[in-house]
Design a protein around this motif. Structure first.
Motif, PDB file in Angstrom:
ATOM      1  N   ARG A 202       8.741   5.985   8.541  1.00  0.00           N
ATOM      2  CA  ARG A 202       7.905   6.147   7.350  1.00  0.00           C
ATOM      3  C   ARG A 202       7.528   4.757   6.845  1.00  0.00           C
ATOM      4  O   ARG A 202       8.397   3.910   6.610  1.00  0.00           O
ATOM      5  CB  ARG A 202       8.631   6.930   6.248  1.00  0.00           C
ATOM      6  CG  ARG A 202       9.082   8.308   6.700  1.00  0.00           C
ATOM      7  CD  ARG A 202       9.468   9.226   5.555  1.00  0.00           C
ATOM      8  NE  ARG A 202      10.318   8.625   4.559  1.00  0.00           N
ATOM      9  CZ  ARG A 202      11.637   8.480   4.658  1.00  0.00           C
ATOM     10  NH1 ARG A 202      12.251   8.852   5.770  1.00  0.00           N
ATOM     11  NH2 ARG A 202      12.335   7.958   3.674  1.00  0.00           N
ATOM     12  N   ALA A 203       6.240   4.558   6.675  1.00  0.00           N
ATOM     13  CA  ALA A 203       5.719   3.237   6.308  1.00  0.00           C
ATOM     14  C   ALA A 203       5.739   3.046   4.799  1.00  0.00           C
ATOM     15  O   ALA A 203       5.386   3.954   4.041  1.00  0.00           O
ATOM     16  CB  ALA A 203       4.287   3.088   6.821  1.00  0.00           C
ATOM     17  N   VAL A 204       6.129   1.860   4.376  1.00  0.00           N
ATOM     18  CA  VAL A 204       5.987   1.460   2.979  1.00  0.00           C
ATOM     19  C   VAL A 204       4.779   0.524   2.903  1.00  0.00           C
ATOM     20  O   VAL A 204       4.810  -0.589   3.428  1.00  0.00           O
ATOM     21  CB  VAL A 204       7.250   0.742   2.461  1.00  0.00           C
ATOM     22  CG1 VAL A 204       7.028   0.270   1.022  1.00  0.00           C
ATOM     23  CG2 VAL A 204       8.456   1.672   2.535  1.00  0.00           C
ATOM     24  N   GLY A 205       3.713   1.005   2.283  1.00  0.00           N
ATOM     25  CA  GLY A 205       2.508   0.196   2.141  1.00  0.00           C
ATOM     26  C   GLY A 205       2.559  -0.651   0.891  1.00  0.00           C
ATOM     27  O   GLY A 205       3.381  -0.437  -0.006  1.00  0.00           O
ATOM     28  N   GLU A 280       2.696  -7.461  -6.761  1.00  0.00           N
ATOM     29  CA  GLU A 280       2.496  -6.446  -5.733  1.00  0.00           C
ATOM     30  C   GLU A 280       2.960  -5.094  -6.257  1.00  0.00           C
ATOM     31  O   GLU A 280       3.760  -4.999  -7.195  1.00  0.00           O
ATOM     32  CB  GLU A 280       3.242  -6.786  -4.447  1.00  0.00           C
ATOM     33  CG  GLU A 280       4.745  -6.593  -4.520  1.00  0.00           C
ATOM     34  CD  GLU A 280       5.425  -6.473  -3.158  1.00  0.00           C
ATOM     35  OE1 GLU A 280       4.806  -6.798  -2.131  1.00  0.00           O
ATOM     36  OE2 GLU A 280       6.594  -6.039  -3.142  1.00  0.00           O
ATOM     37  N   TYR A 281       2.481  -4.040  -5.613  1.00  0.00           N
ATOM     38  CA  TYR A 281       3.032  -2.705  -5.787  1.00  0.00           C
ATOM     39  C   TYR A 281       3.140  -2.088  -4.400  1.00  0.00           C
ATOM     40  O   TYR A 281       2.384  -2.425  -3.480  1.00  0.00           O
ATOM     41  CB  TYR A 281       2.198  -1.847  -6.745  1.00  0.00           C
ATOM     42  CG  TYR A 281       0.710  -1.927  -6.555  1.00  0.00           C
ATOM     43  CD1 TYR A 281       0.046  -1.111  -5.638  1.00  0.00           C
ATOM     44  CD2 TYR A 281      -0.047  -2.837  -7.287  1.00  0.00           C
ATOM     45  CE1 TYR A 281      -1.320  -1.186  -5.462  1.00  0.00           C
ATOM     46  CE2 TYR A 281      -1.420  -2.923  -7.118  1.00  0.00           C
ATOM     47  CZ  TYR A 281      -2.048  -2.093  -6.206  1.00  0.00           C
ATOM     48  OH  TYR A 281      -3.413  -2.192  -6.025  1.00  0.00           O
ATOM     49  N   ARG A 282       4.123  -1.188  -4.247  1.00  0.00           N
ATOM     50  CA  ARG A 282       4.435  -0.601  -2.946  1.00  0.00           C
ATOM     51  C   ARG A 282       4.616   0.902  -3.063  1.00  0.00           C
ATOM     52  O   ARG A 282       5.076   1.403  -4.090  1.00  0.00           O
ATOM     53  CB  ARG A 282       5.735  -1.188  -2.368  1.00  0.00           C
ATOM     54  CG  ARG A 282       5.662  -2.648  -1.995  1.00  0.00           C
ATOM     55  CD  ARG A 282       6.940  -3.086  -1.309  1.00  0.00           C
ATOM     56  NE  ARG A 282       6.826  -4.464  -0.831  1.00  0.00           N
ATOM     57  CZ  ARG A 282       7.332  -4.906   0.310  1.00  0.00           C
ATOM     58  NH1 ARG A 282       7.982  -4.076   1.100  1.00  0.00           N
ATOM     59  NH2 ARG A 282       7.181  -6.161   0.663  1.00  0.00           N
ATOM     60  N   ARG A 321      -1.077  -3.838   3.036  1.00  0.00           N
ATOM     61  CA  ARG A 321      -0.381  -3.169   4.128  1.00  0.00           C
ATOM     62  C   ARG A 321      -0.524  -1.671   3.909  1.00  0.00           C
ATOM     63  O   ARG A 321      -0.126  -1.161   2.858  1.00  0.00           O
ATOM     64  CB  ARG A 321       1.098  -3.561   4.155  1.00  0.00           C
ATOM     65  CG  ARG A 321       1.324  -5.000   4.584  1.00  0.00           C
ATOM     66  CD  ARG A 321       2.805  -5.340   4.601  1.00  0.00           C
ATOM     67  NE  ARG A 321       3.025  -6.672   5.146  1.00  0.00           N
ATOM     68  CZ  ARG A 321       3.959  -6.965   6.058  1.00  0.00           C
ATOM     69  NH1 ARG A 321       4.763  -6.011   6.501  1.00  0.00           N
ATOM     70  NH2 ARG A 321       4.085  -8.193   6.505  1.00  0.00           N
ATOM     71  N   PRO A 322      -1.096  -0.952   4.862  1.00  0.00           N
ATOM     72  CA  PRO A 322      -1.337   0.477   4.640  1.00  0.00           C
ATOM     73  C   PRO A 322      -0.050   1.282   4.639  1.00  0.00           C
ATOM     74  O   PRO A 322       0.950   0.898   5.269  1.00  0.00           O
ATOM     75  CB  PRO A 322      -2.230   0.856   5.819  1.00  0.00           C
ATOM     76  CG  PRO A 322      -1.859  -0.112   6.897  1.00  0.00           C
ATOM     77  CD  PRO A 322      -1.544  -1.404   6.179  1.00  0.00           C
ATOM     78  N   ALA A 356      10.352   1.453   5.672  1.00  0.00           N
ATOM     79  CA  ALA A 356      10.211   0.001   5.578  1.00  0.00           C
ATOM     80  C   ALA A 356       8.757  -0.374   5.847  1.00  0.00           C
ATOM     81  O   ALA A 356       7.941   0.465   6.246  1.00  0.00           O
ATOM     82  CB  ALA A 356      11.140  -0.705   6.570  1.00  0.00           C
ATOM     83  N   SER A 357       8.463  -1.634   5.635  1.00  0.00           N
ATOM     84  CA  SER A 357       7.128  -2.173   5.905  1.00  0.00           C
ATOM     85  C   SER A 357       7.190  -2.993   7.183  1.00  0.00           C
ATOM     86  O   SER A 357       7.819  -4.055   7.213  1.00  0.00           O
ATOM     87  CB  SER A 357       6.667  -3.036   4.726  1.00  0.00           C
ATOM     88  OG  SER A 357       5.394  -3.584   4.971  1.00  0.00           O
TER      89      SER A 357
END
Length: 407
Positions: A202-205, A280-282, A321-322, A356-357
């Protein structure tokens, strides 16, 4: 998740025997590679080293692209795969990044401390990249295994650039943009990064911004009352933290935010004429990121209107980062189940599936099943004291080979 062991355990035993036989070679390669400086955006020397190493190992199709990605295409050793038919074969991509977070341009310091190898970037991502290179060497030395691994698709091995920091996954983004233009189909993507037993699915954008304030400034006493850039920036930061972080009602994904750096001003008796911050925001959710961006840009616009000609407020997008896109749940679950099962089989440990990213953000955002798998044991990433356990390279190589061979 399935808990069955993947493939025939005897196959893993055979791969472990190979990993043991070449262990000292792998450690020596890591000691050589980890010293080569590769700051984000300047990976040329490490890319050249990796390309030369692959050619020396017998890889027939190796090139370095415009973004310093090293690309090594592995096809079936049986028959001629050239021409239009080969161009239509789908790809399974295996990658590890070349850049490190440090700006060193001289040789990076590496030392051995007992069983540990210590160097900036030695685990993130030098050791994982070395495992991928040694897995390529195995496939080149074992054509029957390569033939089985490429029966239905080609393997594209990538040492990618621009993964760290404000590199913004530039190398992987360029790669997928290029493959899309060429019409190449990608069945899956696995990057090797971080530590055992991590398995990121699972991606963290994130969106990163430079928030800046400029105004006239002046003398702290004689010009008292003029707008102070630092005060305005502090007000902007307060408004930023006042935004209600969006959450995704469908997935439960939340949004985090951070101010990572503030600078500006000058003398203690001068009204600051300039101040800026990196923020930033994630989130795992692309929808959350879009809503947070709209709220952030709206906040900046309202502050500009309030200040008028007194100050100039700018928000510059420094990096994006998507997050997760529309990946078919079944496909992603199958890929992750195989990765997780191999981690259990090779290490006896339960996989860490925390988001994680990583480079996997790019394919996940485009609907392509992707994992990022850690292959070494270590700690202190993004510090100059990062270390890896040299003995863990054995487990790592077996894991990488198991994934590439589809065990």
């Amino acid at each position: 998740m399935s808990t069955e062991l993947p493939g025939d355990p005897s196959s893993l035993d055979r791969l472990r025997g190979y990993a043991r036989r070449i262990h000292e070679d792998e450690v020596a390669l890591l000691c050589e590679l980890a010293r080569i400086p590769a700051p984000t955006g300047h990976e040329e020397r490490r890319a050249a080293f990796v390309a030369d190493w692959l050619r020396a190992a017998g890889a027939p199709r190796v090139r370095v692209d415009e973004r310093n990605n090293v690309l090594c295409l592995l096809s079936s050793p049986h028959g001629d795969e050239a021409g239009a038919a080969a161009a239509q074969r789908p790809l399974r991509i295996f990658a590890a990044h070349t850049d490190v977070v440090f700006d060193d341009v001289e040789a990076l310091p590496l030392r051995r401390q007992g069983a540990h190898l210590c160097a900036p970037g030695v685990g993130d991502d030098s050791a994982n990249l070395v495992g991928l290179l040694c897995a390529c060497r195995y496939l080149l030395e074992h054509p029957e295994d390569l033939a089985r691994a490429t029966r239905d698709h080609d393997l594209l091995v990538v040492a990618d650039a621009g993964e760290e920091g404000l590199g913004n996954l530039a190398g992987t983004t360029w790669l997928f943009d290029t493959l899309a233009r060429e019409g190449r189909s990608v069945k899956s993507f696995v990057s090797f990064d971080l530590y055992l037993p991590q398995c990121v699915c699972r991606a963290v954008g994130s969106h990163r911004w430079r928030l800046a304030v400029d105004c006239q400034g002046g003398h702290s006493y004689h010009d008292a009352g003029r707008v102070n850039a630092i005060e305005v920036l502090c007000r902007a930061i307060g408004l930023f933290y006042g935004i209600q972080p969006p959450s995704d009602k469908d997935t439960g994904a939340v949004t985090t935010r951070n101010v990572g750096r503030i600078e500006g001003g000058g003398a203690v008796n001068a009204i600051a004429a300039h101040a800026e911050a990196l923020v930033e925001y994630r989130s795992e959710s692309e929808a959350n990121l879009a809503r947070m961006r709209a709220a952030f840009e709206g906040m900046v616009g309202r502050l500009r209107d309030e200040l008028g000609a007194q100050a100039h407020v700018t928000a510059t997008l420094m990096g994006r980062r998507p997050g997760n896109g529309p990946v078919g749940a079944g496909e992603l679950e199958r890929l992750t189940a195989r990765s997780a099962a191999l981690i259990r089989a090779v290490t006896g440990e339960e996989p860490d599936l925390s988001p994680a990213s990583t480079d996997a953000n790019v394919p996940l955002s485009r609907g392509i099943p992707a994992n990022t798998v850690g292959t070494v044991r270590g700690a202190l990433l993004h510090t100059r004291d990062e270390w890896v356990d040299a003995a863990s390279l054995e487990d790592g190589l077996v894991l990488i080979l198991g994934l590439m061979l589809g065990l």
